[in-house]
Motif scaffolding. Structure first.
Motif, PDB file in Angstrom:
ATOM      1  N   GLY A  82      36.411  35.716  19.246  1.00  0.00           N
ATOM      2  CA  GLY A  82      34.974  35.881  19.422  1.00  0.00           C
ATOM      3  C   GLY A  82      34.591  35.809  20.890  1.00  0.00           C
ATOM      4  O   GLY A  82      35.447  35.666  21.775  1.00  0.00           O
ATOM      5  N   ARG A  83      33.309  35.867  21.148  1.00  0.00           N
ATOM      6  CA  ARG A  83      32.821  35.922  22.526  1.00  0.00           C
ATOM      7  C   ARG A  83      33.377  34.789  23.384  1.00  0.00           C
ATOM      8  O   ARG A  83      33.895  35.015  24.480  1.00  0.00           O
ATOM      9  CB  ARG A  83      31.288  35.867  22.516  1.00  0.00           C
ATOM     10  N   PHE A  84      33.298  33.560  22.892  1.00  0.00           N
ATOM     11  CA  PHE A  84      33.681  32.416  23.711  1.00  0.00           C
ATOM     12  C   PHE A  84      35.192  32.337  23.917  1.00  0.00           C
ATOM     13  O   PHE A  84      35.666  31.959  24.989  1.00  0.00           O
ATOM     14  CB  PHE A  84      33.152  31.122  23.075  1.00  0.00           C
ATOM     15  N   GLU A  85      35.952  32.700  22.892  1.00  0.00           N
ATOM     16  CA  GLU A  85      37.405  32.702  23.060  1.00  0.00           C
ATOM     17  C   GLU A  85      37.840  33.803  24.020  1.00  0.00           C
ATOM     18  O   GLU A  85      38.750  33.612  24.833  1.00  0.00           O
ATOM     19  CB  GLU A  85      38.087  32.889  21.697  1.00  0.00           C
ATOM     20  N   ARG A  86      37.172  34.958  23.943  1.00  0.00           N
ATOM     21  CA  ARG A  86      37.482  36.041  24.880  1.00  0.00           C
ATOM     22  C   ARG A  86      37.181  35.629  26.312  1.00  0.00           C
ATOM     23  O   ARG A  86      37.902  35.998  27.246  1.00  0.00           O
ATOM     24  CB  ARG A  86      36.677  37.304  24.530  1.00  0.00           C
ATOM     25  N   HIS A  87      36.101  34.880  26.496  1.00  0.00           N
ATOM     26  CA  HIS A  87      35.767  34.406  27.841  1.00  0.00           C
ATOM     27  C   HIS A  87      36.891  33.548  28.406  1.00  0.00           C
ATOM     28  O   HIS A  87      37.315  33.721  29.554  1.00  0.00           O
ATOM     29  CB  HIS A  87      34.468  33.594  27.802  1.00  0.00           C
ATOM     30  N   LYS A  88      37.379  32.618  27.597  1.00  0.00           N
ATOM     31  CA  LYS A  88      38.430  31.714  28.059  1.00  0.00           C
ATOM     32  C   LYS A  88      39.700  32.484  28.429  1.00  0.00           C
ATOM     33  O   LYS A  88      40.261  32.296  29.515  1.00  0.00           O
ATOM     34  CB  LYS A  88      38.733  30.684  26.973  1.00  0.00           C
ATOM     35  N   ILE A  89      40.114  33.370  27.534  1.00  0.00           N
ATOM     36  CA  ILE A  89      41.330  34.147  27.787  1.00  0.00           C
ATOM     37  C   ILE A  89      41.136  35.060  28.995  1.00  0.00           C
ATOM     38  O   ILE A  89      42.031  35.210  29.838  1.00  0.00           O
ATOM     39  CB  ILE A  89      41.698  34.979  26.543  1.00  0.00           C
ATOM     40  N   GLY A  90      39.964  35.665  29.078  1.00  0.00           N
ATOM     41  CA  GLY A  90      39.681  36.592  30.168  1.00  0.00           C
ATOM     42  C   GLY A  90      39.698  35.928  31.531  1.00  0.00           C
ATOM     43  O   GLY A  90      40.242  36.482  32.502  1.00  0.00           O
ATOM     44  N   PHE A  91      39.115  34.741  31.637  1.00  0.00           N
ATOM     45  CA  PHE A  91      39.110  34.036  32.912  1.00  0.00           C
ATOM     46  C   PHE A  91      40.531  33.650  33.338  1.00  0.00           C
ATOM     47  O   PHE A  91      40.886  33.759  34.512  1.00  0.00           O
ATOM     48  CB  PHE A  91      38.223  32.788  32.834  1.00  0.00           C
ATOM     49  N   LEU A  92      41.337  33.202  32.386  1.00  0.00           N
ATOM     50  CA  LEU A  92      42.718  32.856  32.706  1.00  0.00           C
ATOM     51  C   LEU A  92      43.495  34.087  33.167  1.00  0.00           C
ATOM     52  O   LEU A  92      44.279  34.028  34.119  1.00  0.00           O
ATOM     53  CB  LEU A  92      43.391  32.234  31.476  1.00  0.00           C
ATOM     54  N   MET A  93      43.263  35.216  32.512  1.00  0.00           N
ATOM     55  CA  MET A  93      43.935  36.454  32.888  1.00  0.00           C
ATOM     56  C   MET A  93      43.502  36.912  34.273  1.00  0.00           C
ATOM     57  O   MET A  93      44.321  37.389  35.073  1.00  0.00           O
ATOM     58  CB  MET A  93      43.603  37.541  31.857  1.00  0.00           C
ATOM     59  N   MET A 142      42.678  35.188  36.811  1.00  0.00           N
ATOM     60  CA  MET A 142      43.250  34.393  37.892  1.00  0.00           C
ATOM     61  C   MET A 142      44.547  35.008  38.422  1.00  0.00           C
ATOM     62  O   MET A 142      44.979  34.697  39.528  1.00  0.00           O
ATOM     63  CB  MET A 142      43.493  32.963  37.414  1.00  0.00           C
ATOM     64  N   GLU A 143      45.150  35.873  37.629  1.00  0.00           N
ATOM     65  CA  GLU A 143      46.401  36.522  38.042  1.00  0.00           C
ATOM     66  C   GLU A 143      46.183  37.971  38.458  1.00  0.00           C
ATOM     67  O   GLU A 143      47.154  38.678  38.759  1.00  0.00           O
ATOM     68  CB  GLU A 143      47.401  36.470  36.890  1.00  0.00           C
ATOM     69  N   LYS A 144      44.924  38.440  38.466  1.00  0.00           N
ATOM     70  CA  LYS A 144      44.618  39.837  38.758  1.00  0.00           C
ATOM     71  C   LYS A 144      43.584  39.926  39.882  1.00  0.00           C
ATOM     72  O   LYS A 144      42.391  40.096  39.632  1.00  0.00           O
ATOM     73  CB  LYS A 144      44.068  40.534  37.506  1.00  0.00           C
ATOM     74  N   PRO A 145      43.998  39.795  41.137  1.00  0.00           N
ATOM     75  CA  PRO A 145      43.023  39.804  42.246  1.00  0.00           C
ATOM     76  C   PRO A 145      42.233  41.099  42.359  1.00  0.00           C
ATOM     77  O   PRO A 145      41.100  41.085  42.852  1.00  0.00           O
ATOM     78  CB  PRO A 145      43.900  39.575  43.479  1.00  0.00           C
ATOM     79  N   LEU A 146      42.780  42.214  41.923  1.00  0.00           N
ATOM     80  CA  LEU A 146      42.056  43.480  41.977  1.00  0.00           C
ATOM     81  C   LEU A 146      41.313  43.767  40.674  1.00  0.00           C
ATOM     82  O   LEU A 146      40.665  44.800  40.547  1.00  0.00           O
ATOM     83  CB  LEU A 146      43.008  44.641  42.288  1.00  0.00           C
ATOM     84  N   GLY A 147      41.417  42.867  39.698  1.00  0.00           N
ATOM     85  CA  GLY A 147      40.817  43.105  38.400  1.00  0.00           C
ATOM     86  C   GLY A 147      41.723  43.961  37.529  1.00  0.00           C
ATOM     87  O   GLY A 147      42.884  44.233  37.868  1.00  0.00           O
ATOM     88  N   SER A 168      36.238  43.916  36.379  1.00  0.00           N
ATOM     89  CA  SER A 168      35.883  45.282  36.775  1.00  0.00           C
ATOM     90  C   SER A 168      35.715  45.463  38.274  1.00  0.00           C
ATOM     91  O   SER A 168      35.758  46.593  38.764  1.00  0.00           O
ATOM     92  CB  SER A 168      34.595  45.711  36.066  1.00  0.00           C
ATOM     93  N   TYR A 169      35.508  44.361  39.012  1.00  0.00           N
ATOM     94  CA  TYR A 169      35.285  44.467  40.457  1.00  0.00           C
ATOM     95  C   TYR A 169      36.246  43.590  41.260  1.00  0.00           C
ATOM     96  O   TYR A 169      36.177  43.576  42.488  1.00  0.00           O
ATOM     97  CB  TYR A 169      33.842  44.089  40.799  1.00  0.00           C
ATOM     98  N   GLY A 170      37.129  42.856  40.568  1.00  0.00           N
ATOM     99  CA  GLY A 170      38.127  42.048  41.243  1.00  0.00           C
ATOM    100  C   GLY A 170      37.549  40.826  41.930  1.00  0.00           C
ATOM    101  O   GLY A 170      36.358  40.546  41.849  1.00  0.00           O
ATOM    102  N   TRP A 171      38.415  40.105  42.612  1.00  0.00           N
ATOM    103  CA  TRP A 171      37.978  38.903  43.311  1.00  0.00           C
ATOM    104  C   TRP A 171      36.964  39.229  44.408  1.00  0.00           C
ATOM    105  O   TRP A 171      36.016  38.473  44.644  1.00  0.00           O
ATOM    106  CB  TRP A 171      39.174  38.180  43.922  1.00  0.00           C
ATOM    107  N   LEU A 172      37.148  40.358  45.077  1.00  0.00           N
ATOM    108  CA  LEU A 172      36.199  40.755  46.127  1.00  0.00           C
ATOM    109  C   LEU A 172      34.815  40.994  45.533  1.00  0.00           C
ATOM    110  O   LEU A 172      33.812  40.490  46.058  1.00  0.00           O
ATOM    111  CB  LEU A 172      36.695  42.021  46.832  1.00  0.00           C
TER     112      LEU A 172
END
Length: 415
Positions: free
Chosen positions: A286-297, A299-304, A328-332
């Motif tokens: 669901g929305r909240f679980e996707r948020h958690k997984i997405g944020f962790l992912m 952290m390893e994708k500086p360009l998104g 969608s916009y990366g760390w920058l």
């Protein structure tokens, strides 16, 4: 730059009345068209695509106070362009980023024209209010099937006006609602009936959108505006007027809500939407679980991972503006968006209670943008046209404040 009058607004040079009238009409039409985006490209995109380059060709300048907005907006989109490099299949990614860049240019444009002439703020909000009343009315009529083909203005038994999504339609109506409410609380009694009528239509449209984010945003914004007005005004009589009118408006809203809930269709959907956590929020992936997984992912994708790639991995989009910036916009892009938002909120807060001709417009835009930062935790707002208008309004007011301070110092006073 034009001269500054005694109210702090830029004034046009003599002999340019016709040009000024056409410019005002173009601005009002541009803002008005934001309320009608059923199809893309919408009339707003087409009109702004012609208006922006024309205005800059005719001499519109980016003032120094607006320059940071331009830099951050462009860097935000550079982050998005870099995210395209990691995509295996570009698909609609380039078009997504083209829209992002276009919307960034609209924010810069609105900031520049407001910096040039502060009186355009009134035109912007009047056009926004007119668009809100009309699109809300379309949503209401469509919801109750009161017009032929009215279903085009609804989705999932929710009003969406001339928009593609009820969750965008509802928040679009908030700033015009505050504008009418502010006029009702501080304006002339003779203008009250039209403002009350417009406010009721907009408020009913917000309710029928059944957007929990829009409901929360409306409540937060209305309360925040009343509190700011009570802090700003020192007169006891005026504070009493504000308090009484605000209470009367709240009671009127409660009565209107009670009447609306008499319809079975409305009451059933209202009961469902008022549940704090829906199945798609807390369920598996669901929305909240996707948020958690997405944020962790992220952290390893500086360009998104590229625009719209998240929805191919998970059942739905990010539905979180911070996660959307990272994917969608990366760390920058994330750094630029957060910096831009925090900077805007900070200087808006600093100018919030200063007695300026543009203070009501700054106050409304600041409150609504702050509210959008809150609802951004559960929804993506990076392609909402009115969010970029809010940024433009606030940075335009920043430029006006800088101009005011310079004029005050030149006259030998205190800024």
């Amino acid at each position: 730059m034009s001269a500054i009058d005694h109210n702090g607004f830029a004034v046009a040079r003599p002999g340019y009345a016709l040009v000024g009238w056409m410019a005002s009409l173009a601005i009002m039409l541009a803002v008005f068209l934001q309320g009608f985006v059923i199809h893309e490209p919408s009339p707003y995109e087409l009109f702004m695509a012609a208006l922006i380059p024309l205005w800059f060709l005719l001499g519109l300048r980016i003032s120094r106070p607006v320059a940071p907005l331009m830099a951050l907006m462009l860097l935000f989109n550079v982050g998005g362009l870099l995210s395209l490099l990691v995509m295996d299949d570009l698909d609609d990614g380039p078009m997504y980023m083209a829209i992002s860049l276009f919307l960034a240019l609209t924010a810069i444009f609105f900031a520049a024209i407001i910096a040039e002439k502060g009186k355009r703020l009134e035109l912007i909000f009047k056009a926004w209010a007119a668009a809100a009343v009309l699109t809300a009315l379309l949503g209401i009529l469509g919801y109750f099937h009161a017009i032929p083909g009215g279903e085009i203005f609804t989705r999932y038994d929710r009003a969406m006006g001339a928009f593609q999504d009820p969750n965008v339609f509802g928040p679009f109506l908030i700033a015009p609602a505050l504008f009418l409410m502010h006029g009702l609380l501080t304006g002339r009694l003779i203008d009250a009936p039209s403002r009350i009528g417009g406010l009721l239509i907009i408020a009913f449209g917000i309710f029928l959108s059944f957007s929990r984010a829009a409901w929360a945003l409306f409540l937060f914004s209305a309360v925040a505006m009343v509190l700011v007005l009570l802090l700003k005004e020192r007169s006891t009589a005026f504070r009493m007027k504000i308090t009484m009118l605000a209470l009367a408006a709240a009671m009127l809203m409660v009565v209107a809500l009670g009447i609306a809930l008499q319809f079975d269709k409305v009451s059933a959907l209202f009961a469902n939407r008022t549940q704090l956590v829906q199945d798609y929020d807390g369920g598996h992936l669901g929305r909240f679980e996707r948020h958690k997984i997405g944020f962790l992912m992220s952290m390893e994708k500086p360009l998104g991972i590229g625009p719209m790639v998240f929805s191919r991995i998970f059942p739905e989009d990010e539905h979180n503006i911070w996660l959307k910036c990272l994917t969608s916009y990366g760390w920058l892009g994330f750094t630029c968006f957060v910096s831009m938002l925090v900077w805007t909120i900070c200087f808006g807060f600093r100018y919030l209670l200063r007695h300026r001709p543009w203070q009501p417009y700054l106050m409304i835009a600041w409150i609504v943008l702050l509210g959008h930062a809150g609802i951004g935790n559960v929804i993506d707002i990076d392609h909402w046209r009115h969010v970029y208008l809010l940024f433009g309004i606030l940075w335009g007011c920043r430029a006006l404040e800088h101009g005011w301070q310079k004029q005050t110092i030149r006259r030998g006073g205190r800024a």
